[in-house]
Design a protein around this motif. Structure first.
Motif, PDB file in Angstrom:
ATOM      1  N   LEU A 139      17.911  -8.770   0.772  1.00  0.00           N
ATOM      2  CA  LEU A 139      18.384  -9.001   2.128  1.00  0.00           C
ATOM      3  C   LEU A 139      18.571 -10.498   2.345  1.00  0.00           C
ATOM      4  CD1 LEU A 139      15.976  -6.565   4.021  1.00  0.00           C
ATOM      5  CD2 LEU A 139      18.367  -6.142   3.426  1.00  0.00           C
ATOM      6  N   ARG A 140      19.510 -10.863   3.198  1.00  0.00           N
ATOM      7  CA  ARG A 140      19.738 -12.270   3.535  1.00  0.00           C
ATOM      8  C   ARG A 140      19.034 -12.598   4.834  1.00  0.00           C
ATOM      9  NH1 ARG A 140      25.014 -14.083   4.585  1.00  0.00           N
ATOM     10  NH2 ARG A 140      25.361 -12.117   5.678  1.00  0.00           N
ATOM     11  N   LEU A 141      18.327 -13.709   4.864  1.00  0.00           N
ATOM     12  CA  LEU A 141      17.661 -14.162   6.083  1.00  0.00           C
ATOM     13  C   LEU A 141      18.611 -15.100   6.816  1.00  0.00           C
ATOM     14  CD1 LEU A 141      15.145 -14.077   7.808  1.00  0.00           C
ATOM     15  CD2 LEU A 141      14.169 -15.899   6.397  1.00  0.00           C
ATOM     16  N   VAL A 142      19.139 -14.619   7.942  1.00  0.00           N
ATOM     17  CA  VAL A 142      20.136 -15.364   8.703  1.00  0.00           C
ATOM     18  C   VAL A 142      19.605 -15.593  10.114  1.00  0.00           C
ATOM     19  CG1 VAL A 142      22.513 -15.399   9.561  1.00  0.00           C
ATOM     20  CG2 VAL A 142      21.991 -14.291   7.371  1.00  0.00           C
ATOM     21  N   ARG A 145      16.633 -13.473  11.011  1.00  0.00           N
ATOM     22  CA  ARG A 145      16.855 -12.025  11.021  1.00  0.00           C
ATOM     23  C   ARG A 145      17.407 -11.599   9.672  1.00  0.00           C
ATOM     24  NH1 ARG A 145      21.274  -8.563  13.268  1.00  0.00           N
ATOM     25  NH2 ARG A 145      20.356  -6.735  14.280  1.00  0.00           N
ATOM     26  N   TYR A 146      16.826 -10.572   9.106  1.00  0.00           N
ATOM     27  CA  TYR A 146      17.286 -10.094   7.810  1.00  0.00           C
ATOM     28  C   TYR A 146      18.537  -9.244   7.967  1.00  0.00           C
ATOM     29  CZ  TYR A 146      13.165 -11.752   5.326  1.00  0.00           C
ATOM     30  OH  TYR A 146      12.201 -12.548   4.760  1.00  0.00           O
ATOM     31  N   GLU A 147      19.484  -9.435   7.051  1.00  0.00           N
ATOM     32  CA  GLU A 147      20.722  -8.668   7.059  1.00  0.00           C
ATOM     33  C   GLU A 147      21.019  -8.165   5.651  1.00  0.00           C
ATOM     34  OE1 GLU A 147      23.802 -11.176   8.555  1.00  0.00           O
ATOM     35  OE2 GLU A 147      22.980 -11.260  10.607  1.00  0.00           O
ATOM     36  N   ILE A 148      21.698  -7.031   5.580  1.00  0.00           N
ATOM     37  CA  ILE A 148      22.129  -6.509   4.281  1.00  0.00           C
ATOM     38  C   ILE A 148      23.260  -7.385   3.755  1.00  0.00           C
ATOM     39  CG2 ILE A 148      23.206  -4.554   3.093  1.00  0.00           C
ATOM     40  CD1 ILE A 148      21.846  -2.716   5.147  1.00  0.00           C
ATOM     41  N   MET A 153      25.533  -5.888  -2.447  1.00  0.00           N
ATOM     42  CA  MET A 153      25.324  -4.453  -2.587  1.00  0.00           C
ATOM     43  C   MET A 153      26.510  -3.799  -3.288  1.00  0.00           C
ATOM     44  SD  MET A 153      24.394  -1.630   0.342  1.00  0.00           S
ATOM     45  CE  MET A 153      24.246   0.114  -0.114  1.00  0.00           C
ATOM     46  N   GLU A 154      27.726  -4.203  -2.923  1.00  0.00           N
ATOM     47  CA  GLU A 154      28.898  -3.603  -3.572  1.00  0.00           C
ATOM     48  C   GLU A 154      28.958  -3.980  -5.055  1.00  0.00           C
ATOM     49  OE1 GLU A 154      33.478  -2.412  -2.829  1.00  0.00           O
ATOM     50  OE2 GLU A 154      32.657  -4.030  -1.585  1.00  0.00           O
ATOM     51  N   ARG A 155      28.608  -5.210  -5.372  1.00  0.00           N
ATOM     52  CA  ARG A 155      28.570  -5.589  -6.789  1.00  0.00           C
ATOM     53  C   ARG A 155      27.610  -4.698  -7.565  1.00  0.00           C
ATOM     54  NH1 ARG A 155      28.972 -10.963  -4.720  1.00  0.00           N
ATOM     55  NH2 ARG A 155      26.704 -11.157  -4.731  1.00  0.00           N
TER      56      ARG A 155
END
Length: 391
Positions: A139-142, A145-148, A153-155
Motif C-alpha cells: 500500500l502507498r502512504l499518501v 492515508r494508505y491507498e492501493i 497491483m496490475e503489474r
C-alpha cells in the motif's frame, strides 16, 4: 450508558492467548494491547444464552439449522443492505481455516496469490503454508492515508495471480476501501481472471464518514468470482466460540468449498457457537451501539494522549476496526529499540510492525478495545519511558 465497559476483568488463568501467552513469555506485570480480541465482556444476552445452554448438560454434536441461516441473513441485510439466499451461506469454524481451504481448492502449488501489505499475517501465511507464492502489493502512504497502488497491483496481476486476498476493512492500517477502489480492484480481477476472497471480519466497526461496501454487491459478475468471509467473532467478542459465515454466490465455487470442508473434517459447529451467533445477531443491537461509541471515544482518547505526551508518534486515522496503526519512525526506526521501550521498559504488549511484514518496520498496532482505565495505564507507562520525553 447501560453497559459498564470501564470494568476491568482479569483474563489471567483463562487460557487467554493474549494474556496468558504474554504472561508465560514476559510475566503478569504487563498490559496487553496486542491480539485483536476485546477485553470487554460480551453482550449480557449472549452470556445468559451461554449459561442456559451450559445448564442443559448434554454437549452432543450440533448442526446449523434454519434459525442460524435466518440470523445471518438478517444481519447481512441490516448491517450492509445485502440480501442473500440461505443457500449462499456456508458455516466454517474460522475465517483463516476457510481461507486455507479456499487456497487448496481453487489454486495449485506455486500459483501466485496477492495480498496488500502490511498484511494480517495469519491470512498471508496461509499462502506459503499451502505451497503457493505470496505476491505482495505494498500500500502507498499518501498524506497519512494508505491507498492501493493499482499500477503495482496490475503489474502483479499480469504475472499470473490466481487469487486476491482482500482484507476489508484493512488490518492493520484501518482503511475502509471506497466503492471506487473496490470497483477498480474487481475490474483487475475480472481482466486477469482472479478469484476474490474478502475477509470482512472487522466490517461492523466503521467510523463516522465512512461506509463499508461488500465487494460482491457491486455486480453479479463480481459476485460470481467473490467469496465473502464474515463472523460475529470480532463484533461481539466471541472469537473462541469459532463460528464464521462464508458467503459464496457462485454455485460451483460453493460446492467445491463444501467438499473442502468435508475433506478437512469440518462439519459440526461447537455446542455454543450457533446459539451465541443467533443471540448476538438478533438481540444485541443496543449493546453494539454503545460499544461502538465507547471504542470511538477510546480512539479519540488515545490520539489526544499521544499528541500531548508522545507527539512524535503519528496515529494513522482509522476509518474502521478497533486497531490503531501508529508510525513511530520519527522517534524510533529500529524495531528492537521499540521492543525495548514498549515491552521491556513500559511493560506493555503491542503488535510490532514487522509481524505484518517488513513494510511494518517502525510501526506498532495498538488494540484499543479495552476498558479505558486499562488503556490509560498502558499509555501512561509508555509515556513515562518515552525516549523523547521532555520530563
Amino acid at each position: 450508558m447501560t453497559y459498564d465497559f470501564d470494568r476491568i476483568i482479569s483474563r489471567f488463568g483463562t487460557n487467554s492467548a493474549k494474556w496468558d501467552g504474554m504472561a508465560q513469555a514476559h510475566g503478569e506485570d504487563m498490559i496487553a494491547l496486542s491480539v485483536a480480541d476485546m477485553d470487554l465482556q460480551a453482550p449480557p444476552k449472549v452470556v445468559e444464552q451461554m449459561v442456559e445452554s451450559a445448564r442443559h448438560g448434554i454437549y452432543g454434536y450440533t448442526d446449523p439449522f434454519p434459525p442460524y441461516f435466518e440470523a445471518v441473513q438478517h444481519w447481512l441485510d441490516k448491517a450492509y443492505g445485502w440480501q442473500v439466499p440461505q443457500e449462499w451461506i456456508v458455516f466454517s469454524p474460522r475465517i483463516v481455516q476457510a481461507v486455507s481451504i479456499l487456497i487448496q481448492r481453487f489454486t495449485n502449488e506455486d500459483d501466485r496469490i496477492l495480498i496488500h501489505t502490511p498484511a494480517y499475517q495469519p491470512i498471508a501465511k496461509a499462502v506459503a503454508i499451502n505451497g503457493r507464492k505470496l505476491a505482495e502489493s505494498p500500500l502507498r502512504l499518501v498524506d497519512g492515508r494508505y491507498e492501493i497502488d493499482f499500477e503495482d497491483m496490475e503489474r502483479q496481476m499480469q504475472q499470473g495471480v490466481k487469487m486476491v486476498l482482500l482484507v476489508s476493512p484493512h488490518n492493520p492500517t484501518g482503511r475502509v476501501w471506497t466503492r471506487k477502489e473496490l470497483e477498480r480492484l474487481a475490474e483487475l480481477c475480472i481482466t486477469y481472471d482472479a478469484l476474490i476472497v474478502s475477509d470482512d471480519i472487522h466490517a461492523d466497526f466503521i467510523h463516522e464518514g465512512h461506509e463499508h461496501t461488500i465487494i460482491a454487491k457491486l455486480s453479479e459478475e463480481i459476485a460470481d468470482r467473490s467469496i465473502i468471509c464474515t463472523s460475529p467473532g470480532k463484533t461481539f467478542n466471541l472469537a473462541s466460540l469459532e463460528i464464521a459465515n462464508i458467503v459464496i454466490p457462485n454455485d460451483g465455487l460453493r460446492e467445491r468449498f463444501k467438499d473442502g470442508l468435508q475433506q478437512a473434517g469440518m462439519h459440526n459447529p461447537t455446542f455454543f457457537a450457533v446459539p451465541a451467533l443467533e443471540t448476538a445477531y438478533t438481540a444485541c443491537d443496543d449493546w453494539l451501539q454503545e460499544l461502538r461509541a465507547y471504542i470511538t471515544d477510546n480512539i479519540s482518547f488515545t490520539e489526544s494522549f499521544m499528541a500531548e505526551h508522545m507527539p512524535e508518534l503519528k496515529v494513522m486515522k482509522p476509518e474502521g476496526t478497533y486497531l490503531l496503526w501508529v508510525d513511530c519512525t520519527a522517534c524510533i526506526r529500529n524495531e528492537s529499540d521499540l521492543v525495548k521501550w514498549i515491552e521491556e521498559q513500559s511493560r506493555v504488549s503491542v503488535s510490532f510492525g514487522t509481524s505484518f511484514g517488513q513494510a511494518g518496520e517502525g510501526f506498532v498496532r495498538i488494540n484499543v478495545a479495552a476498558p479505558r482505565p486499562l488503556l490509560r495505564e498502558a499509555l501512561e507507562r509508555m509515556a513515562a519511558h518515552y525516549p523523547l520525553s521532555k520530563n
